[in-house]
Design a protein around this motif. Sequence first.
Motif, mmCIF file in Angstrom:
data_model
loop_
_atom_site.group_PDB
_atom_site.id
_atom_site.type_symbol
_atom_site.label_atom_id
_atom_site.label_comp_id
_atom_site.label_asym_id
_atom_site.label_seq_id
_atom_site.Cartn_x
_atom_site.Cartn_y
_atom_site.Cartn_z
ATOM 1 N N GLU A 49 -53.128 -6.686 -55.842
ATOM 2 C CA GLU A 49 -53.073 -7.415 -54.575
ATOM 3 C C GLU A 49 -54.437 -7.410 -53.882
ATOM 4 O O GLU A 49 -54.872 -8.432 -53.345
ATOM 5 N N LEU A 50 -55.112 -6.270 -53.901
ATOM 6 C CA LEU A 50 -56.441 -6.182 -53.291
ATOM 7 C C LEU A 50 -57.438 -7.070 -54.033
ATOM 8 O O LEU A 50 -58.280 -7.735 -53.420
ATOM 9 N N GLU A 51 -57.360 -7.086 -55.354
ATOM 10 C CA GLU A 51 -58.248 -7.949 -56.136
ATOM 11 C C GLU A 51 -58.014 -9.422 -55.793
ATOM 12 O O GLU A 51 -58.958 -10.208 -55.747
ATOM 13 N N CYS A 52 -56.754 -9.792 -55.528
ATOM 14 C CA CYS A 52 -56.442 -11.179 -55.134
ATOM 15 C C CYS A 52 -57.074 -11.509 -53.782
ATOM 16 O O CYS A 52 -57.575 -12.621 -53.590
ATOM 17 N N LEU A 53 -57.052 -10.551 -52.850
ATOM 18 C CA LEU A 53 -57.696 -10.770 -51.551
ATOM 19 C C LEU A 53 -59.187 -11.059 -51.731
ATOM 20 O O LEU A 53 -59.745 -11.938 -51.080
ATOM 21 N N VAL A 54 -59.805 -10.309 -52.618
ATOM 22 C CA VAL A 54 -61.234 -10.497 -52.877
ATOM 23 C C VAL A 54 -61.462 -11.855 -53.548
ATOM 24 O O VAL A 54 -62.344 -12.615 -53.138
ATOM 25 N N LYS A 55 -60.653 -12.151 -54.541
ATOM 26 C CA LYS A 55 -60.792 -13.425 -55.267
ATOM 27 C C LYS A 55 -60.596 -14.619 -54.336
ATOM 28 O O LYS A 55 -61.295 -15.619 -54.443
#
Length: 113
Positions: free
Chosen positions: A76-82
């Motif tokens: 989920e955090l990686e999606c926020l960054v992406k």
Amino acid sequence: MSDNKDEVVSMADTERITVRLQNDRAKALEKLVEIGRFPTVSDAIRTAVDEFVEANFTPEYIERITIDLPKGNVVELECLVKDGDSVSIDDAIRNAVREYTRKRIPKAMEDQL
């Protein structure tokens, strides 16, 4: 050592250190390179050393907390960054902690009165 991870450091500003690792650790580092997580084993080791030094030499006015997140939260955090909502996973975590603290401090203050 540089505070800016993207800054180029000249060879004159470095020191060669030899480290012996258990075979399984060396293979794990090589696997990180194979899957594209790091360009070289040396880069992976430098990153680990940088994180270790930062964790152990945090300024006195800052308390560093290390957390292990479940894989789902990391995704989920990686999606926020992406998606551009955060510049890094660390930034997303700092924002979440900041928001949580903003909500909790007034309640904690009321509870103490």
